[in-house]
Design a protein around this motif. Structure first.
Motif, PDB file in Angstrom:
ATOM      1  N   ALA A  26       9.524 102.549  -7.661  1.00  0.00           N
ATOM      2  CA  ALA A  26       8.928 103.887  -7.851  1.00  0.00           C
ATOM      3  C   ALA A  26       8.162 104.289  -6.589  1.00  0.00           C
ATOM      4  O   ALA A  26       7.355 103.513  -6.085  1.00  0.00           O
ATOM      5  CB  ALA A  26       8.012 103.867  -9.054  1.00  0.00           C
ATOM      6  N   ASP A  27       8.461 105.492  -6.071  1.00  0.00           N
ATOM      7  CA  ASP A  27       7.806 105.993  -4.859  1.00  0.00           C
ATOM      8  C   ASP A  27       6.577 106.816  -5.280  1.00  0.00           C
ATOM      9  O   ASP A  27       6.699 107.896  -5.848  1.00  0.00           O
ATOM     10  CB  ASP A  27       8.811 106.862  -4.093  1.00  0.00           C
ATOM     11  N   MET A 180      14.640 115.459 -19.982  1.00  0.00           N
ATOM     12  CA  MET A 180      14.129 114.435 -19.085  1.00  0.00           C
ATOM     13  C   MET A 180      14.169 113.099 -19.822  1.00  0.00           C
ATOM     14  O   MET A 180      13.785 113.039 -20.990  1.00  0.00           O
ATOM     15  CB  MET A 180      12.679 114.788 -18.710  1.00  0.00           C
ATOM     16  N   VAL A 181      14.660 112.064 -19.158  1.00  0.00           N
ATOM     17  CA  VAL A 181      14.621 110.722 -19.769  1.00  0.00           C
ATOM     18  C   VAL A 181      13.940 109.763 -18.789  1.00  0.00           C
ATOM     19  O   VAL A 181      13.840 110.055 -17.606  1.00  0.00           O
ATOM     20  CB  VAL A 181      16.038 110.189 -20.132  1.00  0.00           C
ATOM     21  N   GLY A 182      13.459 108.649 -19.309  1.00  0.00           N
ATOM     22  CA  GLY A 182      12.792 107.656 -18.454  1.00  0.00           C
ATOM     23  C   GLY A 182      11.291 107.902 -18.408  1.00  0.00           C
ATOM     24  O   GLY A 182      10.790 108.887 -18.936  1.00  0.00           O
ATOM     25  N   THR A 183      10.593 106.983 -17.758  1.00  0.00           N
ATOM     26  CA  THR A 183       9.134 107.074 -17.724  1.00  0.00           C
ATOM     27  C   THR A 183       8.602 107.003 -16.292  1.00  0.00           C
ATOM     28  O   THR A 183       9.221 106.377 -15.430  1.00  0.00           O
ATOM     29  CB  THR A 183       8.501 105.963 -18.592  1.00  0.00           C
ATOM     30  N   THR A 184       7.460 107.642 -16.076  1.00  0.00           N
ATOM     31  CA  THR A 184       6.834 107.608 -14.744  1.00  0.00           C
ATOM     32  C   THR A 184       5.971 106.353 -14.590  1.00  0.00           C
ATOM     33  O   THR A 184       5.492 106.061 -13.510  1.00  0.00           O
ATOM     34  CB  THR A 184       5.943 108.845 -14.525  1.00  0.00           C
ATOM     35  N   VAL A 185       5.752 105.652 -15.704  1.00  0.00           N
ATOM     36  CA  VAL A 185       4.937 104.432 -15.657  1.00  0.00           C
ATOM     37  C   VAL A 185       5.876 103.236 -15.553  1.00  0.00           C
ATOM     38  O   VAL A 185       6.652 102.986 -16.450  1.00  0.00           O
ATOM     39  CB  VAL A 185       4.071 104.305 -16.942  1.00  0.00           C
ATOM     40  N   PHE A 188       9.786 100.448 -11.345  1.00  0.00           N
ATOM     41  CA  PHE A 188      10.998 101.053 -10.776  1.00  0.00           C
ATOM     42  C   PHE A 188      11.152 102.506 -11.214  1.00  0.00           C
ATOM     43  O   PHE A 188      10.699 102.879 -12.302  1.00  0.00           O
ATOM     44  CB  PHE A 188      12.236 100.235 -11.208  1.00  0.00           C
ATOM     45  N   ALA A 189      11.794 103.298 -10.356  1.00  0.00           N
ATOM     46  CA  ALA A 189      12.031 104.710 -10.680  1.00  0.00           C
ATOM     47  C   ALA A 189      12.998 104.774 -11.853  1.00  0.00           C
ATOM     48  O   ALA A 189      14.016 104.091 -11.852  1.00  0.00           O
ATOM     49  CB  ALA A 189      12.619 105.415  -9.470  1.00  0.00           C
ATOM     50  N   SER A 190      12.666 105.572 -12.851  1.00  0.00           N
ATOM     51  CA  SER A 190      13.575 105.658 -14.006  1.00  0.00           C
ATOM     52  C   SER A 190      13.702 107.067 -14.560  1.00  0.00           C
ATOM     53  O   SER A 190      14.469 107.294 -15.482  1.00  0.00           O
ATOM     54  CB  SER A 190      13.115 104.710 -15.109  1.00  0.00           C
TER      55      SER A 190
END
Lengths: 265, 266
Positions: A26-27, A180-185, A188-190
């Motif tokens: 994750a950037d 939107m799918v995935g989490t910012t927490v 790794f970027a998801s």
């Protein structure tokens, strides 16, 4: 000689999620740099004279740079787009859709209650309404066939709004991400962003894709994994992995769109 | 003087706000009596209900409340969050369970007219799916914020309510997450849209009401407003100055709305 290629994804959702093993870290640092590029660019554009009312930019501002007569902006096309988006919202929570037009219209009515476009639908003659229903159903069927099952552990959320104020609120970037799918927490970027359009994909759609990624990065401070767009007119999907280059390009496009707006004002 | 901390909504910034929060002060019975006297001094035709929204709108009367997917999402979303803490289920599953519970309540005759359960029971399957989509959005947003917290957190059991003695005034503060610790609690309130110019006074009145609703009158160490859509946070500390300013905002709102009512009647 036979050539081996990666198998095509079987569904839109599968393409969105991609291969878990190849996801980058994750950037968390690019957002501040992008904000700086935008703030500096805006101040240079406005010559340090802040507008009396904020300039609002949306994905549609980037889809169509400059004035034009676009049939996709007609009331019929806009209603079709809204209803197909509602079908996506219902699908994202696993709802069983029997009549896409009726189901989407009911959901939309519950949400907005009144408005110019809803009045447009109310005033339609029977044959025009039937035409709209057929159109929405055709686009929705394409979407339903291509989307695939949305796993609820991927945290799907629909019609996600985002607002970013720049230069002390002189410029406002607004955006709505259809799914939107995935989490910012996470390490790794998801996060995968998904946009549905009822128009064929073009250069404007690509700019909108980048814009979604830019606004999401500014909003959450985390660079998303990918940004995708699906056309229910052609069943075509474009998907871009988000990186620094894509985001910088989008920041430039935002500044171009702003320059366009300020030069016409 | 009040100092509002304005930050970007990232896990690092949020943890910093929680970690560096000062120790909150306590209100005494004298403070409560003084507030009650001030509210009693403002005449009222009926029962007065004040919250952060009325402070932000400067006492403008709001149009009648009715259920919509947007008004239902917080109640269902926070209910779903509580389920997610108890059981290991996804936000969508938790929201579905929450809606099923509401429908069951209505079917078994426990729901009164005007309640969420009653409203949901009269909706079609596609409408309920849209409500579910909105509530899932809320639950995922709150869950993401909570997951970024380094310290132990809990979903607030309910909003804070305080009935001002003999002043026919009810105060309500919304709260979504709490970060408890031995030094005191930090309260988080999640909001839609972007913070407006009056978001600070609104947050400060939430802080005051939350303190008044505490049986011991202990103020939260910090009250944090989170606007995930705008990606920003605003926070106010639980100091005596901030509590006083919050109380003044609430009394002023009562005065302004009463003045409006009298002007309308004249």
């Amino acid at each position: 000689m036979p050539t081996c290629t990666d198998p095509s994804p079987r569904s839109v959702v599968e393409a969105l999620r991609g291969d878990r093993g190849t996801r980058p870290r994750a950037d968390l640092t690019s957002a501040s740099g992008l904000r700086l590029i935008l703030e500096d660019g805006i101040f240079a554009l406005l010559h340090n004279v802040l507008p009396a009312t904020p300039i609002v930019l949306r994905a549609s501002s980037l889809r169509q740079l400059g004035p034009s007569t676009d049939i996709s902006e007609s009331a019929h096309a806009r209603v079709r787009g809204i209803l197909v988006n509602h079908v996506l919202r219902l699908l994202s929570v696993g709802a069983a859709i029997t009549d896409p037009f009726e189901d989407a219209l009911r959901a939309w009515r519950l949400e907005v209650e009144s408005g110019e476009l809803l009045d447009f639908v109310e005033r339609l003659q029977a044959d025009d309404l039937a035409r709209l229903a057929t159109d929405v159903t055709a686009h929705s069927v394409t979407l339903m066939r291509s989307l695939g099952p949305v796993n609820h552990y991927w945290l799907p959320r629909s019609a996600m709004r985002a607002t970013q104020m720049l230069c002390g609120g002189s410029v406002i970037l607004r955006d709505v991400i259809d799914l939107m799918v995935g989490t910012t927490v996470g390490e790794f970027a998801s996060v995968a962003l998904f946009d549905v359009t009822t128009s064929p994909l073009g250069e404007g759609a690509e700019r909108a894709l980048r814009y979604h990624a830019l606004v999401q990065t500014l909003r959450s401070g985390v660079v998303p994994l990918r940004t995708s767009c699906f056309s229910t007119a052609t069943a075509e999907m474009w998907s871009l992995d988000v990186d620094g280059e894509l985001l910088t390009r989008s920041a430039d496009e935002v500044l171009c769109a702003l320059a366009n707006i300020t030069s016409h004002a | 003087m009040t100092t509002f901390n304005f930050r970007r909504n990232t896990a690092r910034e949020l943890n910093e706000l929680v970690r560096d929060a000062p120790v909150g002060v306590s209100l005494t019975d004298d403070h409560r009596r003084s507030l009650s006297a001030r509210f009693r001094a403002v005449s009222s035709a009926g029962r007065r209900r004040l919250d952060a929204w009325s402070v932000e709108q400067a006492g403008q009367p709001s149009s009648g409340f009715h259920w919509t997917p947007a008004t239902a999402r917080r109640l269902l979303g926070n209910g779903a969050m509580r389920r997610m803490v108890r059981q290991s289920i996804s936000p969508s599953e938790a929201v579905s369970d929450e809606i099923e519970d509401q429908l069951l309540r209505c079917a078994s005759g426990y729901a009164r007219a005007g309640s969420l359960a009653y409203w949901l029971a009269s909706r079609s399957a596609s409408e309920i799916a849209l409500v579910s989509a909105e509530a899932t959005n809320w639950a995922v947003q709150v869950h993401e914020i909570a997951q970024g917290l380094e310290r132990e957190w809990r979903v607030a059991a309910s909003d804070a309510f305080y009935d001002v003695a003999s002043a026919r005034t009810s105060l309500r503060a919304r709260r979504d997450l709490e970060v408890p610790s031995v030094e005191g609690r930090v309260v988080l309130r999640v909001r839609s849209g972007s913070p407006g110019k009056s978001a600070g006074p609104g947050l400060r009145s939430d802080l005051t009401i939350d303190t008044l609703a505490d049986p011991q009158g202990v103020a939260p160490r910090r009250f944090i407003g989170v606007w995930p859509e705008a990606g920003v946070m605003l926070s106010v500390d639980g100091t005596m100055d901030d509590l006083r300013a919050g109380a003044r905002d609430l009394v002023r709102t009562a005065v302004v709305s009463e003045r409006r009512r009298l002007q309308k009647a004249a």
